[in-house]
Design an enzyme around this catalytic site. Structure first.
Site, PDB file in Angstrom:
ATOM      1  N   ASP A  10       5.079  -6.028   9.092  1.00  0.00           N
ATOM      2  CA  ASP A  10       6.183  -5.655   9.991  1.00  0.00           C
ATOM      3  C   ASP A  10       6.232  -6.564  11.213  1.00  0.00           C
ATOM      4  O   ASP A  10       7.308  -6.967  11.659  1.00  0.00           O
ATOM      5  CB  ASP A  10       6.045  -4.192  10.435  1.00  0.00           C
ATOM      6  CG  ASP A  10       6.467  -3.221   9.338  1.00  0.00           C
ATOM      7  OD1 ASP A  10       7.237  -3.641   8.445  1.00  0.00           O
ATOM      8  OD2 ASP A  10       6.018  -2.064   9.368  1.00  0.00           O
ATOM      9  N   THR A  16      -1.325   7.505  -0.387  1.00  0.00           N
ATOM     10  CA  THR A  16      -2.630   7.402  -1.063  1.00  0.00           C
ATOM     11  C   THR A  16      -3.438   6.207  -0.555  1.00  0.00           C
ATOM     12  O   THR A  16      -4.641   6.127  -0.802  1.00  0.00           O
ATOM     13  CB  THR A  16      -2.433   7.210  -2.581  1.00  0.00           C
ATOM     14  OG1 THR A  16      -1.771   5.949  -2.774  1.00  0.00           O
ATOM     15  CG2 THR A  16      -1.565   8.305  -3.173  1.00  0.00           C
ATOM     16  N   ASP A  19       0.691  -3.306  11.975  1.00  0.00           N
ATOM     17  CA  ASP A  19       1.123  -3.629  10.614  1.00  0.00           C
ATOM     18  C   ASP A  19       1.521  -5.106  10.566  1.00  0.00           C
ATOM     19  O   ASP A  19       2.541  -5.506  11.129  1.00  0.00           O
ATOM     20  CB  ASP A  19       2.309  -2.729  10.226  1.00  0.00           C
ATOM     21  CG  ASP A  19       2.684  -2.917   8.771  1.00  0.00           C
ATOM     22  OD1 ASP A  19       2.915  -4.076   8.349  1.00  0.00           O
ATOM     23  OD2 ASP A  19       2.736  -1.910   8.036  1.00  0.00           O
ATOM     24  N   ARG A  68       0.854  -1.193   0.000  1.00  0.00           N
ATOM     25  CA  ARG A  68       0.000   0.000   0.000  1.00  0.00           C
ATOM     26  C   ARG A  68       0.879   1.229   0.000  1.00  0.00           C
ATOM     27  O   ARG A  68       1.756   1.363   0.851  1.00  0.00           O
ATOM     28  CB  ARG A  68      -0.844   0.050   1.287  1.00  0.00           C
ATOM     29  CG  ARG A  68      -1.964  -0.887   1.329  1.00  0.00           C
ATOM     30  CD  ARG A  68      -3.015  -0.492   2.351  1.00  0.00           C
ATOM     31  NE  ARG A  68      -2.536  -0.023   3.642  1.00  0.00           N
ATOM     32  CZ  ARG A  68      -3.324   0.359   4.621  1.00  0.00           C
ATOM     33  NH1 ARG A  68      -4.636   0.354   4.451  1.00  0.00           N
ATOM     34  NH2 ARG A  68      -2.846   0.770   5.766  1.00  0.00           N
TER      35      ARG A  68
HETATM   36  C1  PRP Z   1      -1.046  -4.840   4.399  1.00  0.00           C
HETATM   37  C2  PRP Z   1      -1.825  -6.131   4.489  1.00  0.00           C
HETATM   38  C3  PRP Z   1      -2.688  -6.061   3.262  1.00  0.00           C
HETATM   39  C4  PRP Z   1      -2.973  -4.600   3.125  1.00  0.00           C
HETATM   40  C5  PRP Z   1      -4.372  -4.335   3.593  1.00  0.00           C
HETATM   41  O1  PRP Z   1       0.004  -4.952   3.515  1.00  0.00           O
HETATM   42  O2  PRP Z   1      -1.026  -7.279   4.553  1.00  0.00           O
HETATM   43  O3  PRP Z   1      -2.056  -6.552   2.097  1.00  0.00           O
HETATM   44  O4  PRP Z   1      -2.035  -3.915   3.964  1.00  0.00           O
HETATM   45  O5  PRP Z   1      -4.723  -3.020   3.407  1.00  0.00           O
HETATM   46  P1  PRP Z   1      -5.852  -2.559   2.373  1.00  0.00           P
HETATM   47  O6  PRP Z   1      -7.026  -3.453   2.611  1.00  0.00           O
HETATM   48  O7  PRP Z   1      -6.128  -1.133   2.792  1.00  0.00           O
HETATM   49  O8  PRP Z   1      -5.309  -2.650   0.991  1.00  0.00           O
HETATM   50  P2  PRP Z   1       1.082  -3.762   3.298  1.00  0.00           P
HETATM   51  O9  PRP Z   1       0.621  -2.825   2.253  1.00  0.00           O
HETATM   52  O10 PRP Z   1       1.424  -3.179   4.634  1.00  0.00           O
HETATM   53  O11 PRP Z   1       2.301  -4.529   2.670  1.00  0.00           O
HETATM   54  P3  PRP Z   1       3.315  -5.589   3.355  1.00  0.00           P
HETATM   55  O12 PRP Z   1       2.507  -6.826   3.684  1.00  0.00           O
HETATM   56  O13 PRP Z   1       4.308  -5.831   2.302  1.00  0.00           O
HETATM   57  O14 PRP Z   1       3.870  -4.956   4.585  1.00  0.00           O
HETATM   58  N1  URA Z   2      -2.439  -3.298   6.903  1.00  0.00           N
HETATM   59  C1  URA Z   2      -2.007  -3.780   8.089  1.00  0.00           C
HETATM   60  O1  URA Z   2      -1.023  -4.534   8.146  1.00  0.00           O
HETATM   61  N2  URA Z   2      -2.672  -3.430   9.192  1.00  0.00           N
HETATM   62  C2  URA Z   2      -3.756  -2.640   9.164  1.00  0.00           C
HETATM   63  O2  URA Z   2      -4.343  -2.372  10.231  1.00  0.00           O
HETATM   64  C3  URA Z   2      -4.190  -2.151   7.914  1.00  0.00           C
HETATM   65  C4  URA Z   2      -3.512  -2.508   6.802  1.00  0.00           C
END
Ligand code: PRP
Ligand code: URA
Length: 209
Positions: free
Chosen positions: A203, A108, A200, A104
């Site tokens: 993370d 945005t 997160d 994400r």
């Molecule tokens: C997190 C999570 C989802 C997304 C959800 O990933 O694992 O993929 O956010 O958010 P949304 O429903 O608003 O799209 P992130 O973008 O943090 O990536 P990562 O898993 O690589 O840390």
């Molecule tokens: N992605 C995450 O990992 N946690 C949240 O709460 C929302 C998006």
């Protein structure tokens, strides 16, 4: 409209509470994500089709059941979806695993796709698309778009924590898919994080913050 199900088995609720705690270590977080995914897998796989098979027991010939027809593909949305794969694969060891890489944009909140690697016959497989978090729904929607573009027709989305906003957005964009979550939380905050949520997921799973 596809199914929407909160899988609220007591074991899942208990493990999820530990997962949410900010003092839970990366090691325990990783173990719990897999364990919850495995417990959810029992319910998510409930309507996999069976077929008859003739076998010989030590006593007699008999007709019994085996998994049939459509084969399974487990597709994690990277990074955090990876944490759910082993738990599900332990239930269905013959499943193929595809990957969709997405992050994400922190300003945005729009998802950006950076990798798609799927089994060649993805159009013929039942797909379990997995990601611990369904927040705005942007990542899940784009991942389903991506799968459908490649011919996938039979998709179940499996997450651990969902926000009502994300469920609504995913159902509106893709009314045909089934959605399973271990918890339906209250709402999103201004940064697109789920409240109360677990922070997160990527993370926490990989210890990157
Ligand atoms: C997190 C999570 C989802 C997304 C959800 O990933 O694992 O993929 O956010 O958010 P949304 O429903 O608003 O799209 P992130 O973008 O943090 O990536 P990562 O898993 O690589 O840390
Ligand atoms: N992605 C995450 O990992 N946690 C949240 O709460 C929302 C998006």
């Amino acid at each position: 409209m596809g199914k929407f199900q909160v899988i609220s088995h007591p074991l899942i609720q208990h493990k999820l509470s530990i997962l949410r705690r900010e003092d839970t270590s990366t090691k325990v977080f990783r173990e719990l994500v897999n364990e919850i995914a495995m417990l959810m897998g029992y319910e998510v796989s409930r309507d996999l089709p069976l077929e008859d098979i003739d076998i010989q027991t030590p006593i007699t010939k008999t007709t019994q059941k085996q998994l049939a027809g459509k084969k399974l593909a487990i597709v994690p949305i990277l990074r955090a979806g990876i944490g759910m794969v082993d738990g599900l694969v332990s239930l269905v060891p013959a499943a193929k695993v595809g990957h969709i890489g997405m992050y994400r944009d922190e300003e945005t909140l729009q998802p950006v796709e950076y990798l798609v690697k799927l089994p060649e016959d993805i159009d013929q497989r039942q797909i379990f698309l997995v990601d611990p978090m369904l927040a705005t729904g942007g990542s899940a929607i784009l991942a389903v778009d991506s799968l459908k573009k490649r011919g996938a027709a039979n998709i179940k989305f499996v997450c651990l924590v969902a926000a009502p906003e994300g469920v609504k957005a995913l159902q509106e964009a893709h009314p045909d898919i089934d959605i399973y979550t271990a918890a339906l939380d209250e709402k999103l905050n201004d940064n697109g994080y789920i409240i109360p949520g677990l922070g997160d997921a990527g993370d926490r799973l990989f210890g990157t913050k």
